[in-house]
Motif scaffolding. Sequence first.
Motif, mmCIF file in Angstrom:
data_model
loop_
_atom_site.group_PDB
_atom_site.id
_atom_site.type_symbol
_atom_site.label_atom_id
_atom_site.label_comp_id
_atom_site.label_asym_id
_atom_site.label_seq_id
_atom_site.Cartn_x
_atom_site.Cartn_y
_atom_site.Cartn_z
ATOM 1 N N TYR A 84 48.022 -50.870 -6.565
ATOM 2 C CA TYR A 84 47.177 -51.253 -7.697
ATOM 3 C C TYR A 84 46.472 -52.588 -7.415
ATOM 4 C CZ TYR A 84 50.280 -47.858 -10.015
ATOM 5 O OH TYR A 84 51.013 -46.742 -10.347
ATOM 6 N N LEU A 169 42.423 -53.742 -17.041
ATOM 7 C CA LEU A 169 43.061 -53.067 -15.911
ATOM 8 C C LEU A 169 44.398 -53.722 -15.549
ATOM 9 C CD1 LEU A 169 40.076 -52.336 -13.495
ATOM 10 C CD2 LEU A 169 40.994 -50.922 -15.347
ATOM 11 N N LEU A 180 44.302 -48.072 -15.200
ATOM 12 C CA LEU A 180 44.158 -48.262 -13.757
ATOM 13 C C LEU A 180 45.184 -47.432 -12.996
ATOM 14 C CD1 LEU A 180 42.863 -49.861 -11.358
ATOM 15 C CD2 LEU A 180 44.756 -51.485 -11.618
#
Length: 308
Positions: A84, A169, A180
């Motif tokens: 991520y 996000l 996200l």
Amino acid sequence: MQSRYVGRFAPSPTGLLHMGSLMAAVASFLEAQRSNGLWLLRIEDLDPPREVAGASASFLSILSRFGFVWDGDVLYQSRRSERYAEVLAELLKNGQVYRCQCTRKVLLADGLRGIDGFRYVGRCRDSFLPDNGQVAYRLKVPDMEIDFLDGIQGFVRQNLQQELGDFVLRRADGFWAYQLAVVIDDADSGVTHIVRGADLLDSTPRQRYLQSVLAFSHPEYMHIPVISNAQGEKFSKQTLAPTLREGDEVQQLWDALYLLWQNPPAELRRADLAELWAWAKTHWHSGLIPPKRSVAVTLGQNFEYKFL
């Protein structure tokens, strides 16, 4: 050449599985079975402060008890932070994401209602704030309509800027936002079809926009109606929906099929799991599910669900 069908079920361990969870699992599993596809299992454990101890482990045992079989290893979002962060850094580098210090109090003061609470007006869009450990990261969204055709709900259209604003996000507390993580995980897992509750329908346009920004392919979507009580409150962990009962799997699976408008024969209430699953795999037809976001049900003393 069209890729193989890949579906998934992705519960969050903020509570134990209930009938709404089972309905989503059944619908996504049977759609994958009907298409001779894969069915993946993902645990969306992104929010440790809200997690119920032992919930993640219970998901696997409960699903196995009901006769679900998933393909491959279980994916845990809590183990995906590096991935991520990699994607967020690229978005930040490209100027598509910015840091935001606005608190919930600021959003309340602005008072602009949106499709998902309060609409963000972009206060920090051009501030170029440093990361002091207390900022959120927001994705810039355009003033344009995002639309798609849902397999149950039909045509969906949403203007992200006018109805939502730039969305988060990564949260200011450092935890990754669902929007996200779900987009990255679906893409990395090769998910082609998503079957889930209609309570997530309004999230889909922002996920599709983020997919476009990241040059990911768009999965097909199918949002089943969620069940609610007579007051219109969704059966969920927050409204204390009854958890799935051990030892009564046939009745609960029958109820899930009934609530998905599959009209299972009454005599199958007394069948064994294998027989009920065999019927479900043969007769599953998502076209029977009406284009409703929710449907009111009642729960009897014997834990039998009925439409109101």
